[in-house]
Design a protein around this motif. Structure first.
Motif, PDB file in Angstrom:
ATOM      1  N   TRP A 135       6.882 -10.451  -2.992  1.00 38.21           N
ATOM      2  CA  TRP A 135       5.451 -10.150  -2.933  1.00 38.21           C
ATOM      3  C   TRP A 135       4.834 -10.199  -4.326  1.00 38.21           C
ATOM      4  O   TRP A 135       3.747 -10.760  -4.516  1.00 38.21           O
ATOM      5  CB  TRP A 135       5.230  -8.771  -2.322  1.00 38.21           C
ATOM      6  CG  TRP A 135       3.783  -8.392  -2.225  1.00 38.21           C
ATOM      7  CD1 TRP A 135       2.928  -8.669  -1.188  1.00 38.21           C
ATOM      8  CD2 TRP A 135       2.996  -7.722  -3.225  1.00 38.21           C
ATOM      9  NE1 TRP A 135       1.667  -8.202  -1.479  1.00 38.21           N
ATOM     10  CE2 TRP A 135       1.675  -7.622  -2.721  1.00 38.21           C
ATOM     11  CE3 TRP A 135       3.278  -7.206  -4.473  1.00 38.21           C
ATOM     12  CZ2 TRP A 135       0.646  -7.017  -3.446  1.00 38.21           C
ATOM     13  CZ3 TRP A 135       2.251  -6.603  -5.196  1.00 38.21           C
ATOM     14  CH2 TRP A 135       0.949  -6.510  -4.677  1.00 38.21           C
ATOM     15  N   LEU A 136       5.500  -9.608  -5.307  1.00 38.70           N
ATOM     16  CA  LEU A 136       4.988  -9.606  -6.682  1.00 38.70           C
ATOM     17  C   LEU A 136       4.848 -11.029  -7.210  1.00 38.70           C
ATOM     18  O   LEU A 136       3.825 -11.378  -7.820  1.00 38.70           O
ATOM     19  CB  LEU A 136       5.932  -8.798  -7.572  1.00 38.70           C
ATOM     20  CG  LEU A 136       5.562  -8.759  -9.061  1.00 38.70           C
ATOM     21  CD1 LEU A 136       4.201  -8.098  -9.279  1.00 38.70           C
ATOM     22  CD2 LEU A 136       6.645  -8.035  -9.861  1.00 38.70           C
ATOM     23  N   ARG A 137       5.835 -11.861  -6.963  1.00 41.59           N
ATOM     24  CA  ARG A 137       5.776 -13.246  -7.448  1.00 41.59           C
ATOM     25  C   ARG A 137       4.607 -13.997  -6.822  1.00 41.59           C
ATOM     26  O   ARG A 137       3.867 -14.712  -7.506  1.00 41.59           O
ATOM     27  CB  ARG A 137       7.095 -13.964  -7.148  1.00 41.59           C
ATOM     28  CG  ARG A 137       8.299 -13.351  -7.852  1.00 41.59           C
ATOM     29  CD  ARG A 137       9.489 -14.284  -7.880  1.00 41.59           C
ATOM     30  NE  ARG A 137       9.884 -14.810  -6.599  1.00 41.59           N
ATOM     31  CZ  ARG A 137      10.840 -14.319  -5.811  1.00 41.59           C
ATOM     32  NH1 ARG A 137      11.509 -13.223  -6.186  1.00 41.59           N
ATOM     33  NH2 ARG A 137      11.168 -14.889  -4.666  1.00 41.59           N
ATOM     34  N   GLU A 138       4.427 -13.827  -5.515  1.00 41.49           N
ATOM     35  CA  GLU A 138       3.337 -14.545  -4.856  1.00 41.49           C
ATOM     36  C   GLU A 138       1.974 -14.026  -5.329  1.00 41.49           C
ATOM     37  O   GLU A 138       1.027 -14.789  -5.449  1.00 41.49           O
ATOM     38  CB  GLU A 138       3.465 -14.384  -3.327  1.00 41.49           C
ATOM     39  CG  GLU A 138       4.653 -15.123  -2.737  1.00 41.49           C
ATOM     40  CD  GLU A 138       4.634 -16.602  -3.079  1.00 41.49           C
ATOM     41  OE1 GLU A 138       3.550 -17.226  -3.040  1.00 41.49           O
ATOM     42  OE2 GLU A 138       5.713 -17.154  -3.388  1.00 41.49           O
ATOM     43  N   GLN A 155      -5.828  -6.292 -11.772  1.00 43.56           N
ATOM     44  CA  GLN A 155      -6.736  -5.598 -10.855  1.00 43.56           C
ATOM     45  C   GLN A 155      -6.264  -5.718  -9.414  1.00 43.56           C
ATOM     46  O   GLN A 155      -6.315  -4.752  -8.648  1.00 43.56           O
ATOM     47  CB  GLN A 155      -8.160  -6.154 -10.985  1.00 43.56           C
ATOM     48  CG  GLN A 155      -9.187  -5.413 -10.116  1.00 43.56           C
ATOM     49  CD  GLN A 155      -9.218  -3.919 -10.399  1.00 43.56           C
ATOM     50  OE1 GLN A 155      -9.303  -3.494 -11.555  1.00 43.56           O
ATOM     51  NE2 GLN A 155      -9.123  -3.098  -9.352  1.00 43.56           N
ATOM     52  N   GLY A 156      -5.783  -6.900  -9.044  1.00 35.18           N
ATOM     53  CA  GLY A 156      -5.258  -7.074  -7.691  1.00 35.18           C
ATOM     54  C   GLY A 156      -4.043  -6.208  -7.430  1.00 35.18           C
ATOM     55  O   GLY A 156      -3.862  -5.681  -6.323  1.00 35.18           O
ATOM     56  N   LEU A 157      -3.193  -6.033  -8.439  1.00 36.02           N
ATOM     57  CA  LEU A 157      -2.032  -5.157  -8.289  1.00 36.02           C
ATOM     58  C   LEU A 157      -2.462  -3.708  -8.068  1.00 36.02           C
ATOM     59  O   LEU A 157      -1.913  -3.006  -7.225  1.00 36.02           O
ATOM     60  CB  LEU A 157      -1.143  -5.249  -9.534  1.00 36.02           C
ATOM     61  CG  LEU A 157      -0.240  -6.466  -9.657  1.00 36.02           C
ATOM     62  CD1 LEU A 157       0.453  -6.478 -11.017  1.00 36.02           C
ATOM     63  CD2 LEU A 157       0.797  -6.495  -8.542  1.00 36.02           C
ATOM     64  N   ARG A 158      -3.459  -3.268  -8.834  1.00 34.73           N
ATOM     65  CA  ARG A 158      -3.912  -1.891  -8.690  1.00 34.73           C
ATOM     66  C   ARG A 158      -4.557  -1.661  -7.317  1.00 34.73           C
ATOM     67  O   ARG A 158      -4.442  -0.588  -6.739  1.00 34.73           O
ATOM     68  CB  ARG A 158      -4.938  -1.541  -9.784  1.00 34.73           C
ATOM     69  CG  ARG A 158      -4.452  -1.659 -11.207  1.00 34.73           C
ATOM     70  CD  ARG A 158      -3.155  -0.908 -11.469  1.00 34.73           C
ATOM     71  NE  ARG A 158      -3.165   0.425 -10.901  1.00 34.73           N
ATOM     72  CZ  ARG A 158      -2.154   0.938 -10.193  1.00 34.73           C
ATOM     73  NH1 ARG A 158      -1.079   0.204  -9.960  1.00 34.73           N
ATOM     74  NH2 ARG A 158      -2.223   2.151  -9.729  1.00 34.73           N
ATOM     75  N   THR A 159      -5.239  -2.667  -6.804  1.00 34.26           N
ATOM     76  CA  THR A 159      -5.889  -2.535  -5.501  1.00 34.26           C
ATOM     77  C   THR A 159      -4.889  -2.623  -4.362  1.00 34.26           C
ATOM     78  O   THR A 159      -4.920  -1.828  -3.418  1.00 34.26           O
ATOM     79  CB  THR A 159      -6.961  -3.624  -5.334  1.00 34.26           C
ATOM     80  OG1 THR A 159      -7.922  -3.515  -6.389  1.00 34.26           O
ATOM     81  CG2 THR A 159      -7.660  -3.492  -3.994  1.00 34.26           C
ATOM     82  N   SER A 160      -3.979  -3.601  -4.436  1.00 37.07           N
ATOM     83  CA  SER A 160      -3.051  -3.859  -3.340  1.00 37.07           C
ATOM     84  C   SER A 160      -1.867  -2.914  -3.324  1.00 37.07           C
ATOM     85  O   SER A 160      -1.341  -2.597  -2.261  1.00 37.07           O
ATOM     86  CB  SER A 160      -2.545  -5.311  -3.420  1.00 37.07           C
ATOM     87  OG  SER A 160      -3.615  -6.224  -3.342  1.00 37.07           O
ATOM     88  N   LEU A 171       0.813  -1.215   0.000  1.00 36.21           N
ATOM     89  CA  LEU A 171       0.000   0.000   0.000  1.00 36.21           C
ATOM     90  C   LEU A 171       0.850   1.272   0.000  1.00 36.21           C
ATOM     91  O   LEU A 171       0.435   2.306  -0.530  1.00 36.21           O
ATOM     92  CB  LEU A 171      -0.939   0.011   1.214  1.00 36.21           C
ATOM     93  CG  LEU A 171      -2.149  -0.918   1.141  1.00 36.21           C
ATOM     94  CD1 LEU A 171      -2.879  -0.938   2.472  1.00 36.21           C
ATOM     95  CD2 LEU A 171      -3.086  -0.486   0.011  1.00 36.21           C
ATOM     96  N   ALA A 172       2.053   1.188   0.578  1.00 29.52           N
ATOM     97  CA  ALA A 172       2.920   2.359   0.660  1.00 29.52           C
ATOM     98  C   ALA A 172       3.993   2.360  -0.429  1.00 29.52           C
ATOM     99  O   ALA A 172       4.767   3.304  -0.536  1.00 29.52           O
ATOM    100  CB  ALA A 172       3.592   2.415   2.036  1.00 29.52           C
ATOM    101  N   ALA A 173       4.034   1.315  -1.242  1.00 26.80           N
ATOM    102  CA  ALA A 173       5.117   1.158  -2.218  1.00 26.80           C
ATOM    103  C   ALA A 173       4.922   2.071  -3.421  1.00 26.80           C
ATOM    104  O   ALA A 173       3.798   2.413  -3.785  1.00 26.80           O
ATOM    105  CB  ALA A 173       5.198  -0.298  -2.680  1.00 26.80           C
ATOM    106  N   ALA A 174       6.041   2.420  -4.040  1.00 21.53           N
ATOM    107  CA  ALA A 174       6.012   3.218  -5.273  1.00 21.53           C
ATOM    108  C   ALA A 174       6.965   2.588  -6.292  1.00 21.53           C
ATOM    109  O   ALA A 174       7.781   3.257  -6.905  1.00 21.53           O
ATOM    110  CB  ALA A 174       6.402   4.656  -4.985  1.00 21.53           C
ATOM    111  N   PRO A 229      -1.481   0.460  -5.063  1.00 16.88           N
ATOM    112  CA  PRO A 229      -1.965   1.538  -5.936  1.00 16.88           C
ATOM    113  C   PRO A 229      -0.905   2.561  -6.322  1.00 16.88           C
ATOM    114  O   PRO A 229      -1.061   3.258  -7.323  1.00 16.88           O
ATOM    115  CB  PRO A 229      -3.075   2.187  -5.101  1.00 16.88           C
ATOM    116  CG  PRO A 229      -2.726   1.863  -3.684  1.00 16.88           C
ATOM    117  CD  PRO A 229      -2.117   0.499  -3.732  1.00 16.88           C
ATOM    118  N   GLY A 230       0.155   2.672  -5.554  1.00 16.14           N
ATOM    119  CA  GLY A 230       1.200   3.641  -5.863  1.00 16.14           C
ATOM    120  C   GLY A 230       2.277   3.111  -6.785  1.00 16.14           C
ATOM    121  O   GLY A 230       3.186   3.845  -7.168  1.00 16.14           O
ATOM    122  N   SER A 231       2.191   1.845  -7.146  1.00 14.49           N
ATOM    123  CA  SER A 231       3.196   1.228  -8.004  1.00 14.49           C
ATOM    124  C   SER A 231       2.773   1.280  -9.467  1.00 14.49           C
ATOM    125  O   SER A 231       1.594   1.444  -9.783  1.00 14.49           O
ATOM    126  CB  SER A 231       3.440  -0.226  -7.583  1.00 14.49           C
ATOM    127  OG  SER A 231       3.990  -0.278  -6.283  1.00 14.49           O
TER     128      SER A 231
END
Length: 304
Positions: free
Chosen positions: A294-297, A124-129, A100-103, A131-133
């Motif tokens: 995290w991205l891989r999982e 969609q899960g990436l955008r939700t989980s 949530l805090a990642a960029a 959002p700053g990336s």
């Protein structure tokens, strides 16, 4: 000592001496510095003597209320603290990744098939989980992606397991199989065609290298002394689907790519064509990075 080079001075230093110097410059008192470092006072005095020898400067002189730093010591104070702070950050345990805090900006190498079957389900899960990336999907270039991963130009590549380079870490995402597709309501696909009927249909195939009119299906048919009519060769699966949906052409297509498409009729083919495994590939340099993990999982969970 006059004449000691910077290189020789560094060779004579160790981290403990620098930590002691930082404490002395902060406390301006040997006893308090010893308490702060959990050392004995004589040990700190011995280290101060070594520091004076290395820097060829008294560093700390007796004063009315403890000790006062020399001009050389004052020059050392700020860069030394900055250097030790940077070192502490460098050796600190990796912080847990907070999506949530990642960029982050992640780069994924994918074909149009992998874009549809792997990246899109995860999007969609990436955008939700997170959002700053940001996410960049780049063209798949199998001859280059091992080097790209090593240099950090891409984070993850998606490829068939059998063709994946040995130098990258991998994780199998799913097994894929082929089905026969035609447009919705195709008159020749109201039921599963016979092998002879299959060979008489007009087929479209994907030729990644461009312009080819033979694929794995033709190899299987050839072993049985048969052949089919391939009348269209295209470079991408998405064009194959569009061509099939708008004509009477048929195609052997990966099931995950076409399932649920109302514009298509999907039947089991009368010829058995071996499928393949899709895997996720990444370089050892990123293997233990919390964000990369995290991205891989997330991708694994999305395509399950």
């Amino acid at each position: 000592m006059v004449g000691i080079t910077v290189d020789n001075r560094l060779r004579r230093l160790d981290l403990n001496l620098l930590v002691t110097l930082d404490a002395l410059l902060s406390e301006l008192n040997v006893t308090r510095a010893a308490l702060r470092l959990h050392y004995s006072q004589p040990s700190v005095s011995v280290q101060l003597a070594k520091l004076r020898d290395i820097f060829d400067d008294p560093l700390l002189l007796p004063g009315p209320r403890g000790m006062r730093p020399t001009q050389r010591a004052e020059q050392l104070r700020e860069p030394l603290r900055e250097a030790l702070d940077a070192l502490e950050r460098a050796v600190a345990p990796a912080r847990p990744f907070d999506p949530l805090a990642a960029a982050h900006t992640w780069k994924l190498a994918a074909t149009d098939y992998a874009e549809s079957t792997i990246v899109l389900p995860a999007l969609q899960g990436l955008r939700t989980s997170a959002p700053g990336s940001r996410l960049a999907v780049v063209e798949m270039a199998p001859p280059r992606f091992e080097k790209q991963a090593e240099q950090g130009d891409i984070d993850i590549a998606f490829h068939t397991t059998i063709e994946a380079p040995e130098g990258l870490r991998r994780r199998i995402l799913f097994a894929e199989r082929y089905v026969l597709i035609g447009r919705a309501g195709h008159p020749r696909l109201k039921r599963r065609p016979t092998l002879a009927q299959f060979c008489k249909l007009e087929h479209v195939i994907v030729s990644p290298d461009g312009g080819g009119f033979r694929g794995v299906t033709d190899e299987v048919l050839g072993e049985a002394g048969l052949s089919r009519r391939v009348t269209l060769s295209v470079p991408h699966f998405l064009f194959l689907i569009a061509a099939v949906a708008q004509t009477d052409l048929v195609a052997m297509a990966p099931y995950r790519l076409v399932r649920g498409n109302a514009a298509l009729t999907i039947v089991e083919a009368p010829v058995s064509v071996r499928g393949y495994e899709m895997c996720m590939l990444w370089h050892e340099r990123a293997h233990r990075d919390p964000a990369h993990q995290w991205l891989r999982e997330h991708i694994v969970a999305s395509v399950g």
